[in-house]
Design an enzyme around this catalytic site. Structure first.
Site, short mmCIF file in Angstrom:
data_model
loop_
_atom_site.label_atom_id
_atom_site.label_comp_id
_atom_site.label_asym_id
_atom_site.label_seq_id
_atom_site.Cartn_x
_atom_site.Cartn_y
_atom_site.Cartn_z
N HIS A 115 6.60 -2.82 12.02
CA HIS A 115 7.08 -3.99 11.29
C HIS A 115 8.38 -4.49 11.94
O HIS A 115 9.24 -3.71 12.32
CB HIS A 115 7.36 -3.60 9.84
CG HIS A 115 7.62 -4.77 8.95
ND1 HIS A 115 6.62 -5.52 8.39
CD2 HIS A 115 8.78 -5.32 8.52
CE1 HIS A 115 7.15 -6.48 7.65
NE2 HIS A 115 8.46 -6.39 7.72
N SER B 240 7.28 -11.31 7.37
CA SER B 240 7.50 -10.34 6.30
C SER B 240 7.63 -11.05 4.95
O SER B 240 6.70 -11.74 4.53
CB SER B 240 8.73 -9.49 6.64
OG SER B 240 8.83 -8.37 5.79
N ASP C 154 2.63 -0.32 10.39
CA ASP C 154 3.36 -1.10 9.38
C ASP C 154 2.73 -0.84 8.03
O ASP C 154 1.51 -0.99 7.89
CB ASP C 154 3.27 -2.59 9.74
CG ASP C 154 4.03 -3.50 8.78
OD1 ASP C 154 4.59 -3.02 7.79
OD2 ASP C 154 4.04 -4.73 9.04
#
Length: 311
Positions: free
Chosen positions: A282, A158, A252
């Site tokens: 995610h 991320s 995501d």
């Protein structure tokens, strides 16, 4: 494909709780809530040979790190610098402790998890400067940890994937040499205007609203959203970067920008492995208690790292 059943059940529970978005909460409350979410979905702590917390005396100042060693050998081991996710605002080496344990075992490398400065207290480029400086420290002092600094990889998930990509860009220009980069559902573009933002921006834990808040915190009042070290997809030149493994998730909002970055790397003749995990959201890499595919993703990361660090 549809969401996996376990994730569907998790998202139903989250929706039923009707909790306020993280962007509406005081920082300390949001950061504490992130810890609770991680603990609810991660598996048992994997044992490793040794763990030690250190302060790295880097060019950016003292940077806290946690070092993980796999089974000891007489030969110097490859080294992975790991940058945690959390929108540059929440999470840290504690929330990513089990990911790094699993990564150590999967790669057979020394993993060094970096506690970079968080926004909004320290906006861009503070986190990146910490990650770059820590990577340089590992290139210079990795042998002190039993590592081989010539076999150095950067990795992150991320926002940490964003920092790994940006660190690879900086390392290409200023050193050190890297063997690879692992980008797990990375943040690559502040524009937030992709199809995956439109279809996945609500209802899948990470929301478009939260991402806008994370970007505001990270860039601060003076940050440039088009700066390639903040938004790597805007870098003009992606040639001569190390081989990349890019993992994305179907549900995501960041899916399309991660894949766009992978395709840009490919177009610049960078060896790239891109794998979209269908039916997942995610953050799935740290959800091994409810997402079996998390272990498959970690095994893929392990195989990639072992491949690029072969002498």
């Amino acid at each position: 494909m549809p969401l996996t059943p376990a994730l569907g059940a998790l998202l139903d529970q989250v929706a039923a709780a009707n909790a306020p978005g993280i962007e509406t909460l005081p920082l300390d409350v949001g950061r504490a809530g992130a810890i609770v979410m991680v603990q609810a979905t991660e598996g048992p702590k994997q044992p490793v040979a040794a763990i030690e917390d250190r302060e790295l005396a880097t060019s950016a100042g003292a940077v806290r790190a946690r070092v993980y060693w796999p089974a000891r050998t007489d030969e110097p081991l490859a080294v992975v610098a790991y940058f945690h996710g959390g929108g540059w605002v929440i999470m840290g080496i504690e929330t990513h402790d089990n990911i790094c344990r699993r990564l150590t075992n999967a790669t057979g490398a020394i993993v060094v998890s970096i506690e970079y400065r968080l926004a909004p207290e320290d906006p861009f480029p503070a986190a990146l400067e910490d990650c770059v400086a820590a990577t340089q420290w590992l290139a210079e002092h990795g042998a002190d940890l039993g590592g081989d600094p010539r076999r150095l990889v950067v990795a992150g998930d991320s926002a940490g994937g964003n920092l790994a990509a940006a660190t690879a860009l900086r390392a290409r220009d200023d050193g050190p040499d890297l063997r690879g980069q692992v980008l797990v559902y990375p943040v690559c573009d502040s524009a937030a205007d992709t199809e995956s933002y439109r279809v996945n921006g609500e209802g899948y834990l990470l929301t478009a609203t939260a991402m806008a808040w994370f970007w505001d915190c990270y860039l601060g009042p003076d940050g440039d959203s088009a700066d390639p070290y903040a938004s790597p997809v805007h870098a003009r030149d992606l040639t001569s970067l190390p081989p990349a493994l890019v993992l994305t998730a179907e549900y995501d909002p960041l899916r399309d920008e991660g894949e766009a970055y992978a395709h840009r790397l490919e177009a610049c003749d960078v060896p790239v492995t891109l794998h979209r995990f269908d039916g997942l959201i995610h953050g799935f890499l740290g959800m091994e208690a409810i997402v079996p595919e998390a272990d498959a993703a970690m095994a893929e990361i392990g195989a990639f790292v072992r491949g690029v660090v072969r002498t």
